[in-house]
Write a protein that holds these residues in place. Structure first.
Motif, short mmCIF file in Angstrom:
data_model
loop_
_atom_site.label_atom_id
_atom_site.label_comp_id
_atom_site.label_asym_id
_atom_site.label_seq_id
_atom_site.Cartn_x
_atom_site.Cartn_y
_atom_site.Cartn_z
N THR A 51 -24.13 -67.58 3.32
CA THR A 51 -25.14 -66.67 2.76
C THR A 51 -26.57 -66.98 3.22
N CYS A 52 -26.74 -67.91 4.12
CA CYS A 52 -28.10 -68.32 4.52
C CYS A 52 -28.64 -67.42 5.62
N GLY A 53 -29.60 -66.57 5.27
CA GLY A 53 -30.19 -65.64 6.24
C GLY A 53 -31.03 -66.32 7.29
N CYS A 54 -31.74 -67.39 6.93
CA CYS A 54 -32.58 -68.05 7.93
C CYS A 54 -31.73 -68.76 8.98
N ILE A 59 -29.83 -68.81 14.62
CA ILE A 59 -28.76 -68.60 15.60
C ILE A 59 -29.16 -67.49 16.57
N GLU A 60 -29.73 -66.40 16.07
CA GLU A 60 -30.22 -65.32 16.94
C GLU A 60 -31.27 -65.85 17.91
N HIS A 61 -32.17 -66.70 17.43
CA HIS A 61 -33.20 -67.32 18.27
C HIS A 61 -32.54 -68.12 19.40
N MET A 62 -31.52 -68.89 19.07
CA MET A 62 -30.83 -69.70 20.08
C MET A 62 -30.11 -68.81 21.09
N GLY A 99 -24.23 -80.44 23.56
CA GLY A 99 -24.37 -81.42 24.63
C GLY A 99 -24.25 -82.86 24.20
N GLY A 100 -23.48 -83.13 23.16
CA GLY A 100 -23.32 -84.50 22.67
C GLY A 100 -24.41 -84.94 21.71
N TYR A 101 -25.31 -84.04 21.35
CA TYR A 101 -26.40 -84.33 20.42
C TYR A 101 -26.21 -83.56 19.12
N VAL A 102 -26.87 -84.04 18.07
CA VAL A 102 -26.96 -83.34 16.80
C VAL A 102 -28.33 -82.69 16.74
N VAL A 103 -28.36 -81.43 16.29
CA VAL A 103 -29.62 -80.72 16.09
C VAL A 103 -29.63 -80.25 14.64
N GLU A 104 -30.57 -80.78 13.88
CA GLU A 104 -30.64 -80.48 12.45
C GLU A 104 -31.82 -79.56 12.17
N GLY A 105 -31.56 -78.43 11.56
CA GLY A 105 -32.62 -77.56 11.10
C GLY A 105 -33.20 -76.63 12.14
N HIS A 106 -34.39 -76.16 11.86
CA HIS A 106 -35.03 -75.08 12.61
C HIS A 106 -35.77 -75.57 13.86
N VAL A 107 -35.04 -76.26 14.72
CA VAL A 107 -35.61 -76.78 15.97
C VAL A 107 -35.75 -75.61 16.96
N PRO A 135 -38.54 -71.36 14.05
CA PRO A 135 -37.56 -70.31 14.35
C PRO A 135 -36.58 -70.08 13.20
N GLY A 136 -36.49 -68.83 12.79
CA GLY A 136 -35.66 -68.47 11.65
C GLY A 136 -36.42 -68.44 10.34
#
Length: 162
Positions: A51-54, A59-62, A99-107, A135-136
């Motif tokens: 339910t998270c719109g942001c 995801i659209e940004h990416m 790519g083997g990394y974690v990306v947390e949040g609105h990066v 972003p988002g």
């Protein structure tokens, strides 16, 4: 010998060899295309709540930046965040792997691309919370925020200021 109606043809060893070579090349090309599509099918996996719109906007940004995203809805993100080593103070509303990394949040996508281009010896990057203007999280104003580098030893430092 091949028969087609009233016409008989004898395939020479040379023509059979040519046919095999063409068939092999066609098969290799097909396998190559399938391999490329499979590799592109999940540049990034994003774990989010349904339910998270942001999260959907991020995801659209990416995707607009050229990433292919496999979005996975979970009711509870705590187990995946724990499994991926995202400490509470670094958490946001979604967690991604790329790519083997974690990306947390609105990066921002350009920072994720920089991470992938530079390949630093870190665990991942994070934008804790949900800063306005990231972003988002576009809105009436923009907050300054930091993109944090998460070391493999858990240490945190600023990767980029926004």
């Amino acid at each position: 010998m091949y028969t087609h109606g009233d016409v008989r043809t004898i395939a020479s060893p040379r023509s059979r060899g040519l046919f095999r070579a063409l068939a092999t090349a066609a098969l290799a090309a097909l396998v190559g295309l399938i391999g490329i599509q499979a590799a592109k099918a999940a540049d990034m996996v994003v774990y989010k709540t349904p339910t998270c719109g942001c999260c959907d906007k991020w995801i659209e940004h990416m995707e607009q930046a050229g990433f292919t995203v496999d979005a996975r809805d979970l009711q509870n993100l705590n187990p995946i965040k724990a499994q991926l080593g995202i400490a509470g103070k670094l958490q946001s509303c979604h967690t991604a792997t790329v790519g083997g990394y974690v990306v947390e949040g609105h990066v921002p996508a350009d920072v994720v691309q920089r991470l992938l281009d530079e390949q630093p010896a870190i665990h991942g990057i994070a934008v804790p919370g949900m800063p306005m203007g990231s972003p988002g999280m576009e809105g009436p104003y923009t907050e300054r925020y930091n993109v944090l580098a998460i070391g493999r030893d858990g240490r945190v430092e600023i990767y980029e200021r926004r």
